[in-house]
Scaffold this motif. Structure first.
Motif, mmCIF file in Angstrom:
data_model
loop_
_atom_site.group_PDB
_atom_site.id
_atom_site.type_symbol
_atom_site.label_atom_id
_atom_site.label_comp_id
_atom_site.label_asym_id
_atom_site.label_seq_id
_atom_site.Cartn_x
_atom_site.Cartn_y
_atom_site.Cartn_z
ATOM 1 N N ALA A 133 -13.794 4.240 0.496
ATOM 2 C CA ALA A 133 -12.420 3.744 0.393
ATOM 3 C C ALA A 133 -12.428 2.227 0.468
ATOM 4 N N MET A 134 -11.322 1.639 0.026
ATOM 5 C CA MET A 134 -11.202 0.183 0.014
ATOM 6 C C MET A 134 -9.743 -0.210 0.038
ATOM 7 N N LEU A 135 -9.505 -1.455 0.369
ATOM 8 C CA LEU A 135 -8.212 -2.097 0.167
ATOM 9 C C LEU A 135 -8.402 -3.596 0.287
ATOM 10 N N VAL B 240 -5.339 -0.180 -2.653
ATOM 11 C CA VAL B 240 -5.736 0.883 -1.737
ATOM 12 C C VAL B 240 -6.321 2.023 -2.570
ATOM 13 N N ARG B 241 -7.569 2.358 -2.288
ATOM 14 C CA ARG B 241 -8.227 3.437 -3.013
ATOM 15 C C ARG B 241 -9.083 4.260 -2.067
ATOM 16 N N VAL B 242 -9.030 5.574 -2.257
ATOM 17 C CA VAL B 242 -9.913 6.516 -1.562
ATOM 18 C C VAL B 242 -10.574 7.344 -2.655
ATOM 19 N N ASP B 243 -11.872 7.531 -2.532
ATOM 20 C CA ASP B 243 -12.620 8.357 -3.488
ATOM 21 C C ASP B 243 -11.844 9.658 -3.733
ATOM 22 N N SER B 244 -11.601 9.995 -4.993
ATOM 23 C CA SER B 244 -10.773 11.158 -5.319
ATOM 24 C C SER B 244 -11.318 12.452 -4.732
ATOM 25 N N GLY B 245 -12.625 12.547 -4.554
ATOM 26 C CA GLY B 245 -13.210 13.747 -3.959
ATOM 27 C C GLY B 245 -13.062 13.818 -2.446
ATOM 28 N N MET B 246 -12.571 12.739 -1.844
ATOM 29 C CA MET B 246 -12.442 12.660 -0.388
ATOM 30 C C MET B 246 -10.981 12.618 0.073
ATOM 31 N N ARG B 247 -10.055 12.660 -0.853
ATOM 32 C CA ARG B 247 -8.641 12.552 -0.493
ATOM 33 C C ARG B 247 -8.161 13.789 0.263
#
Length: 154
Positions: A69-71, A92-99
């Motif tokens: 993830a990042m922001l 703001v991003r979270v790996d789609s497989g980890m949401r």
């Protein structure tokens, strides 16, 4: 479910850049904007500008050594609100497989903690109108949709 004790937050380094581009593109809107795997100088220049600015914090979240993830947190000095410093959150991003595992909430809490450490009086963000899921997420974190945002493309 992920144990949040296993999550680590830190400032991004230049070596994280390829993964950051992946996360930015792992998104409905970002998939057509970003050049994953690119070695374009524009990304390195942008990273260096962010990294070299004391009012910028490119935050990454790791799980078992992998950035998931990042922001970007920007500290904005201002005259209003009695000279208040505010923090602006974007990308703001979270790996789609980890949401769906509370990672985004945890990362946002870390950003708010950093803002408090810098004595910010408020934290703000904008979100594309089409991101209705993200709007619900921010509302659950007690952000209030108090303003209407405008952009002018140059």
């Amino acid at each position: 479910m992920i144990d949040h004790k296993d999550l680590k937050v830190r400032r991004a380094g230049i070596g994280d850049l390829p993964r950051l581009l992946e996360l930015l593109a792992d998104d409905t809107l970002g998939k057509n904007r970003e050049a994953v795997g690119s070695s374009e100088a524009c990304y390195v220049e942008a990273f260096n500008a962010i990294d070299g600015d004391v009012n910028q914090y490119l935050l990454v979240c790791e799980l078992a050594g992998r950035v998931i993830a990042m922001l970007q947190l920007t500290f904005i000095p201002g005259l209003s609100r009695r000279g208040a410093l505010r923090a602006n959150i974007e990308a703001v991003r979270v790996d789609s497989g980890m949401r769906g595992q509370g990672i985004g909430s945890w990362v946002m809490r870390q950003a708010v903690l950093l803002a408090r450490e810098r004595n910010c009086s408020l934290v703000q963000l904008t979100s594309d109108k089409s991101r209705t899921e993200a709007h619900r997420f921010y509302t659950r974190l007690d952000f209030v949709g108090s303003h209407e945002g405008f952009k002018l493309r140059l």
